[in-house]
Design an enzyme around this catalytic site. Sequence first.
Site, short mmCIF file in Angstrom:
data_model
loop_
_atom_site.label_atom_id
_atom_site.label_comp_id
_atom_site.label_asym_id
_atom_site.label_seq_id
_atom_site.Cartn_x
_atom_site.Cartn_y
_atom_site.Cartn_z
CD GLU A 1 -31.87 -55.86 63.04
OE1 GLU A 1 -31.32 -56.86 62.68
OE2 GLU A 1 -31.72 -54.59 62.81
CG ASP B 1 -36.68 -61.87 56.97
OD1 ASP B 1 -35.23 -61.42 56.71
OD2 ASP B 1 -37.08 -61.77 56.12
CG ASP C 1 -30.49 -48.08 56.67
OD1 ASP C 1 -29.83 -48.67 55.76
OD2 ASP C 1 -30.00 -47.38 57.28
N PRO D 1 -30.65 -51.26 46.85
CG PRO D 1 -32.34 -50.21 45.81
CD PRO D 1 -30.96 -50.10 46.64
#
Length: 225
Positions: free
Chosen positions: A94, A127, A145, A150
């Site tokens: 995260e 990231d 998620d 996309p």
Amino acid sequence: MAAPDDSPVVLDRREGPYGEVVLRRHGAMLQIIANGCFLMDTSDGRSERLLIDAAYDALDGRPAPAVLIGGLGVGFSLAHASDDLRWGRITVVEREPAVVDWHRAGPLSELTRGALADPRTAIVRDDLVRYVNETSDTFDALCLDIDNGPGWTVTEDNESLYSPAGLAACARVLRPGGVLAVWSAKPSPEFEGTLRNAGFRRVRTEEVPVARGVPDAVHLGVRPG
């Protein structure tokens, strides 16, 4: 003055490394907003749980598989993986410190307190695009998620993750026969083709009907090996 019952109430607003992130309460729901774009709320969670279950099923009974979850969000995917004792290591990447804080000591802790205490769980603040390109770790499943799909990314940098080079990076962190599962706010036949062209096998899409509009979707592909 108190806000009307039908108006969202901002619980926290922060400037993160990628812009503004907001946690709101709207009735009984908690919502996460990034740079003004609605990401997710706590109203349902069926498709986020499907993301985890479909990935596990595609592993064909592999014992204690390690799963990498891209994006903590409101925590449905993490909590569901933690509830399933068949999973081995559970790693969540995260990038927003605020989101992690909201789970550790904020309103979202109601959903993930048990999962965060699970010894199988590790939270990595990074990231995901950078992580899949740089980590030396490998996993049996990668469940993404971090966007609305996309074709509907939260930041421009995320677009690269769904490109041939990005999918190659995803495959790099998967063990042979490992599964890539990608959440999307709508099915994308184009992305299925991109997965196949990137070398993934057994590509398919599972859908979850919603009350209004197109269904949520989970795109799946298996790394050869």
